[in-house]
Design a protein around this motif. Structure first.
Motif, mmCIF file in Angstrom:
data_model
loop_
_atom_site.group_PDB
_atom_site.id
_atom_site.type_symbol
_atom_site.label_atom_id
_atom_site.label_comp_id
_atom_site.label_asym_id
_atom_site.label_seq_id
_atom_site.Cartn_x
_atom_site.Cartn_y
_atom_site.Cartn_z
ATOM 1 N N LYS A 80 32.769 46.075 51.385
ATOM 2 C CA LYS A 80 33.553 44.855 51.568
ATOM 3 C C LYS A 80 34.628 44.760 50.480
ATOM 4 O O LYS A 80 34.669 45.573 49.549
ATOM 5 C CB LYS A 80 32.644 43.621 51.514
ATOM 6 C CG LYS A 80 31.533 43.621 52.563
ATOM 7 C CD LYS A 80 32.083 43.567 53.973
ATOM 8 C CE LYS A 80 30.976 43.581 55.016
ATOM 9 N NZ LYS A 80 31.497 43.528 56.403
ATOM 10 N N ASN A 81 35.505 43.745 50.602
ATOM 11 C CA ASN A 81 36.540 43.480 49.604
ATOM 12 C C ASN A 81 36.368 42.075 49.038
ATOM 13 O O ASN A 81 37.172 41.169 49.313
ATOM 14 C CB ASN A 81 37.931 43.629 50.217
ATOM 15 C CG ASN A 81 38.202 45.045 50.693
ATOM 16 O OD1 ASN A 81 38.190 45.984 49.900
ATOM 17 N ND2 ASN A 81 38.446 45.202 51.978
ATOM 18 N N PRO A 82 35.304 41.873 48.271
ATOM 19 C CA PRO A 82 35.009 40.526 47.788
ATOM 20 C C PRO A 82 35.915 40.081 46.635
ATOM 21 O O PRO A 82 36.495 40.902 45.921
ATOM 22 C CB PRO A 82 33.566 40.656 47.302
ATOM 23 C CG PRO A 82 33.479 42.064 46.830
ATOM 24 C CD PRO A 82 34.307 42.856 47.807
ATOM 25 N N PHE A 83 35.985 38.770 46.475
ATOM 26 C CA PHE A 83 36.636 38.176 45.316
ATOM 27 C C PHE A 83 35.613 38.081 44.185
ATOM 28 O O PHE A 83 34.425 37.816 44.430
ATOM 29 C CB PHE A 83 37.168 36.787 45.653
ATOM 30 C CG PHE A 83 38.353 36.804 46.575
ATOM 31 C CD1 PHE A 83 39.647 36.818 46.073
ATOM 32 C CD2 PHE A 83 38.176 36.819 47.957
ATOM 33 C CE1 PHE A 83 40.736 36.839 46.920
ATOM 34 C CE2 PHE A 83 39.257 36.838 48.815
ATOM 35 C CZ PHE A 83 40.550 36.854 48.296
ATOM 36 N N VAL A 84 36.076 38.286 42.969
ATOM 37 C CA VAL A 84 35.220 38.202 41.792
ATOM 38 C C VAL A 84 35.382 36.802 41.194
ATOM 39 O O VAL A 84 36.477 36.421 40.762
ATOM 40 C CB VAL A 84 35.582 39.263 40.744
ATOM 41 C CG1 VAL A 84 34.632 39.168 39.538
ATOM 42 C CG2 VAL A 84 35.540 40.655 41.355
ATOM 43 N N VAL A 85 34.293 36.040 41.195
ATOM 44 C CA VAL A 85 34.310 34.662 40.712
ATOM 45 C C VAL A 85 33.483 34.583 39.428
ATOM 46 O O VAL A 85 32.315 34.982 39.411
ATOM 47 C CB VAL A 85 33.741 33.698 41.771
ATOM 48 C CG1 VAL A 85 33.818 32.255 41.278
ATOM 49 C CG2 VAL A 85 34.486 33.846 43.092
ATOM 50 N N ILE A 86 34.096 34.053 38.374
ATOM 51 C CA ILE A 86 33.416 33.931 37.083
ATOM 52 C C ILE A 86 33.098 32.470 36.797
ATOM 53 O O ILE A 86 33.980 31.606 36.811
ATOM 54 C CB ILE A 86 34.283 34.490 35.938
ATOM 55 C CG1 ILE A 86 34.581 35.971 36.159
ATOM 56 C CG2 ILE A 86 33.591 34.280 34.591
ATOM 57 C CD1 ILE A 86 33.371 36.864 36.119
ATOM 58 N N ASP A 87 31.826 32.182 36.569
ATOM 59 C CA ASP A 87 31.364 30.864 36.137
ATOM 60 C C ASP A 87 31.068 30.937 34.648
ATOM 61 O O ASP A 87 30.200 31.715 34.231
ATOM 62 C CB ASP A 87 30.087 30.482 36.896
ATOM 63 C CG ASP A 87 30.306 29.338 37.866
ATOM 64 O OD1 ASP A 87 31.417 28.773 37.891
ATOM 65 O OD2 ASP A 87 29.367 28.998 38.600
ATOM 66 N N SER A 88 31.746 30.126 33.841
ATOM 67 C CA SER A 88 31.483 30.136 32.401
ATOM 68 C C SER A 88 31.051 28.746 31.944
ATOM 69 O O SER A 88 31.541 27.725 32.441
ATOM 70 C CB SER A 88 32.717 30.585 31.619
ATOM 71 O OG SER A 88 33.773 29.661 31.773
ATOM 72 N N PHE A 89 30.114 28.729 30.984
ATOM 73 C CA PHE A 89 29.564 27.491 30.455
ATOM 74 C C PHE A 89 29.677 27.507 28.931
ATOM 75 O O PHE A 89 29.283 28.483 28.295
ATOM 76 C CB PHE A 89 28.087 27.343 30.844
ATOM 77 C CG PHE A 89 27.847 27.266 32.321
ATOM 78 C CD1 PHE A 89 27.650 26.052 32.947
ATOM 79 C CD2 PHE A 89 27.810 28.423 33.093
ATOM 80 C CE1 PHE A 89 27.425 25.985 34.312
ATOM 81 C CE2 PHE A 89 27.583 28.367 34.456
ATOM 82 C CZ PHE A 89 27.386 27.146 35.073
ATOM 83 N N LYS A 90 30.202 26.419 28.368
ATOM 84 C CA LYS A 90 30.342 26.327 26.919
ATOM 85 C C LYS A 90 29.609 25.091 26.418
ATOM 86 O O LYS A 90 30.008 23.961 26.681
ATOM 87 C CB LYS A 90 31.815 26.265 26.524
ATOM 88 C CG LYS A 90 32.031 26.283 25.016
ATOM 89 C CD LYS A 90 33.501 26.287 24.661
ATOM 90 C CE LYS A 90 33.690 26.342 23.143
ATOM 91 N NZ LYS A 90 35.138 26.332 22.777
ATOM 92 N N TYR A 91 28.512 25.336 25.709
ATOM 93 C CA TYR A 91 27.717 24.266 25.121
ATOM 94 C C TYR A 91 28.080 24.115 23.649
ATOM 95 O O TYR A 91 28.577 25.047 23.017
ATOM 96 C CB TYR A 91 26.228 24.577 25.229
ATOM 97 C CG TYR A 91 25.690 24.641 26.638
ATOM 98 C CD1 TYR A 91 25.066 23.547 27.222
ATOM 99 C CD2 TYR A 91 25.802 25.808 27.390
ATOM 100 C CE1 TYR A 91 24.563 23.611 28.509
ATOM 101 C CE2 TYR A 91 25.311 25.882 28.685
ATOM 102 C CZ TYR A 91 24.684 24.782 29.239
ATOM 103 O OH TYR A 91 24.199 24.858 30.506
ATOM 104 N N ALA A 92 27.827 22.954 23.086
ATOM 105 C CA ALA A 92 28.038 22.746 21.658
ATOM 106 C C ALA A 92 27.043 23.605 20.878
ATOM 107 O O ALA A 92 25.852 23.648 21.209
ATOM 108 C CB ALA A 92 27.849 21.270 21.302
ATOM 109 N N ASN A 93 27.543 24.298 19.869
ATOM 110 C CA ASN A 93 26.712 25.132 18.993
ATOM 111 C C ASN A 93 25.953 26.225 19.741
ATOM 112 O O ASN A 93 24.866 26.635 19.344
ATOM 113 C CB ASN A 93 25.704 24.261 18.211
ATOM 114 C CG ASN A 93 26.387 23.189 17.394
ATOM 115 O OD1 ASN A 93 27.414 23.445 16.767
ATOM 116 N ND2 ASN A 93 25.829 21.987 17.402
#
Length: 248
Positions: A80-93
């Motif tokens: 297939k030709n999928p899209f690359v999706v990035i989920d990023s999470f930034k917590y304090a410390n």
């Protein structure tokens, strides 16, 4: 006189029946799933503010975080030709946490690549497959199967070979249309529900079982405006709400 009254009453009853009988039956229109619930184009990005929630759905103070969902590219993968999706999470410390999702649209579904091999973590178990993740057409409130796994593998436990049964079932549903308030504004949204159940057993004896739910609210032409994972007795839930986006 009594006979006249009887005739008048019968005439009224017959007239009423004829009026009601001639009325056309009306039914509520069937709600359908709109197109473009998740605009797939490289460069699209969604920004969220989030926090953890308790079993009552209330915010837990001190658990705030920021996150983003970004479509960074398109590749060839597993036919297939999928899209690359990035989920990023930034917590304090805390360090930034990153998840990667591969998705493509085909027919009536947004497909996603699922790899349960490492998640299950049992030697000899492997499951990698494209699955119909989010329904992209059709009627509301028609549950469908995302993943159904029922397999048995042989494991070595203290020198003894044992049959280990693994069952995992995930169902999806675009259940309803509703307005959702977020920091970025109020949106007409379609609620996606995913229910996951599973168990691991040996010889008919269940060693472990689990159930989890996840919700995503999509707005047509905009994308995901809210995410929520309810809390359980053992783990806090998580809620993310849209604060901004760039979609083209």
């Amino acid at each position: 006189m009594k006979k006249v009254k009887t005739v008048i009453l019968l005439s009224f009853v017959i007239y009423s029946i004829s009026i009601w009988g001639c009325k056309k039956e009306t039914t509520a229109p069937i709600e359908t799933i709109p197109s473009n619930l998740f605009p797939l184009k490289v460069g699209n990005v969604w920004y969220y503010s989030g926090y953890e929630i308790d079993t009552a759905g209330a915010k837990i103070s001190g658990t705030e975080f920021n996150s983003s969902t970004t479509i960074i590219g398109q590749i060839q993968f597993q036919g297939k030709n999928p899209f690359v999706v990035i989920d990023s999470f930034k917590y304090a410390n805390r360090n930034i946490e990153v998840d990667t999702l591969l998705v493509y649209l085909e027919g009536n579904y947004l497909y996603a690549w699922v790899d349960l091999t490492g998640m299950v973590g049992i030697p000899g178990f492997e499951y990698k497959k494209w699955v119909p993740f989010v329904k992209a057409a059709g009627n509301l409130n028609e549950p469908y199967t995302i993943l159904s796994l029922d397999t048995t593998i042989t494991v070595n436990y203290q020198g003894q070979l044992l049959p280990l049964s693994i069952r995992i079932n995930i169902t999806g549903n675009i259940s309803l249309k509703e307005q959702v308030q977020t920091p970025a504004g109020r949106y007409d949204s379609y609620k996606f529900e995913a229910l996951t159940t599973g168990s691991v057993s040996v010889g008919g004896v269940t060693l472990a079982s689990f159930t989890s739910k996840n919700y995503i609210w999509f707005s047509s032409g905009i994308g995901p405006v809210k995410h929520e994972t309810p809390a359980t007795r053992n783990e806090n839930g998580k809620r993310r709400e849209l604060v901004g986006y760039k979609v083209s």
